[in-house]
Design an enzyme around this catalytic site. Structure first.
Site, mmCIF file in Angstrom:
data_model
loop_
_atom_site.group_PDB
_atom_site.id
_atom_site.type_symbol
_atom_site.label_atom_id
_atom_site.label_comp_id
_atom_site.label_asym_id
_atom_site.label_seq_id
_atom_site.Cartn_x
_atom_site.Cartn_y
_atom_site.Cartn_z
ATOM 1 N N HIS A 109 39.659 32.594 37.834
ATOM 2 C CA HIS A 109 38.655 33.476 37.236
ATOM 3 C C HIS A 109 39.195 34.894 37.237
ATOM 4 O O HIS A 109 39.863 35.318 38.186
ATOM 5 C CB HIS A 109 37.359 33.416 38.049
ATOM 6 C CG HIS A 109 36.479 34.622 37.877
ATOM 7 N ND1 HIS A 109 36.470 35.668 38.784
ATOM 8 C CD2 HIS A 109 35.609 34.952 36.906
ATOM 9 C CE1 HIS A 109 35.618 36.589 38.369
ATOM 10 N NE2 HIS A 109 35.087 36.190 37.241
ATOM 11 N N ARG A 113 35.622 45.181 33.765
ATOM 12 C CA ARG A 113 34.439 45.656 33.071
ATOM 13 C C ARG A 113 34.169 47.134 33.354
ATOM 14 O O ARG A 113 34.665 47.699 34.335
ATOM 15 C CB ARG A 113 33.213 44.838 33.493
ATOM 16 C CG ARG A 113 32.961 44.873 34.992
ATOM 17 C CD ARG A 113 31.982 43.811 35.446
ATOM 18 N NE ARG A 113 31.763 43.855 36.887
ATOM 19 C CZ ARG A 113 32.548 43.239 37.768
ATOM 20 N NH1 ARG A 113 33.586 42.542 37.360
ATOM 21 N NH2 ARG A 113 32.292 43.321 39.060
#
Length: 305
Positions: A109, A113
């Site tokens: 993963h 952001r």
């Protein structure tokens, strides 16, 4: 100065580079699904979901870009800044999860952001977040050391404290509290980061994003041809259940997306395609499956052991 256009351009470029790399590695083309949220709703903005299913390497792999604006920041995004709940916001990022077919290739993963909040009569508040973590089914020390070394090297220019601090944060965050069990062998994780200038935070976010391919691709290439059978696939499906539990019960990004009115299909693309649960099951002592628990599902100093 807040330059969201430059952040957006970087994130779209990062998504493109990652998808091109793993499309070539898999041999099957990723599909692209662009979407737009028009003004007037709970959220407005756009995004691009790119994914492959039933590929040669990846049973499911997806890499999403999203850029949304809303009038009320949900509480799930303000865990440490309650005073900003309900303020207008702008969020953008790239998030990926790759679930390989071969149980000897770990799931991975990664997310980077930016979130900008504009509370009334106050200066804008901007913070960055991101990181990556590795979830093996059959652990290899060399793989874990490599993954952590690339992350440590990427963060080194931003201060000697960053890797150990973000490594600990990752160990603590990707932890299934209801099972008292780590999700995998960790990596790095940071959130609500606004130390220094906007340029400082953006540079560190880029360093993490750019480190993903060199951190993960060599592991894929090293393990993808390892022979496996039904036993390994069954254990992989069982361990994938832990991944589902974490994403639905604990993950702040999932909660932010679902509770904030995000695009459900893109948010839940991170789920593995095949998963099982067993009641009160434990691997046989001394087995390769048991070694995952004894040797890997615990915090370790991967750089210095």
């Amino acid at each position: 100065m807040i330059d969201t256009d430059t952040v957006r351009a970087y994130l779209l470029g990062l998504q493109g580079r990652i998808v091109q790399t793993f499309q070539a590695e898999d041999g099957k083309e990723f599909i692209s699904d662009g979407w737009v949220r028009p003004a007037g709703g709970k959220l407005e903005g756009d995004g691009l979901s790119q994914l492959v299913e039933q590929g040669n390497l990846l049973e499911r792999g997806g890499c999403n870009f999203s850029h949304v604006k809303g009038q009320a920041l949900p509480p799930s995004a303000t865990q440490h800044r309650a005073e900003l709940a309900g303020a207008p916001f702008e969020a953008m990022g790239v998030s990926l999860v790759m679930h390989p077919r071969n149980p000897y290739v770990p799931t991975v993963h990664m997310n980077v952001r930016m979130l900008a909040v504009t509370p009334e009569a106050q200066p804008p508040v901007v913070w960055f977040g991101g990181g990556m973590d590795l979830t093996p089914y059959y652990g290899f020390e060399d793989d874990a050391r490599h993954f952590h070394r690339v992350n440590a090297d990427a963060l080194a220019p931003f201060g000697a404290d960053k890797y150990p601090r973000f490594k600990q944060w990752c160990d603590e965050y990707f932890f299934l509290k209801h099972r008292n069990e780590p999700r995998g062998v960790g990596g790095v994780f940071f959130d609500d980061f606004n130390e220094g200038t906007f340029a400082d935070g953006f540079a560190m976010m880029r360093a993490v994003g750019d480190a993903f391919v060199p951190a993960y691709l060599p592991i894929v290439q090293r393990r993808r041809e390892t022979a496996y059978g039904e036993r390994e696939r069954e254990f992989q499906a069982y361990r994938r259940g832990r991944y589902v539990e974490f994403n639905l019960v604990w993950d702040r990004g999932t909660h932010f997306g679902l509770h904030g009115g995000g695009r459900t299909e893109s948010i839940l693309m991170s789920m593995p395609p095949i998963v099982t649960w067993r009641y009160s099951w434990q691997p046989e002592a001394g087995s390769p499956e048991a070694r995952l628990y004894t040797d890997f599902l615990r915090p370790r100093d991967w750089l210095n052991e």
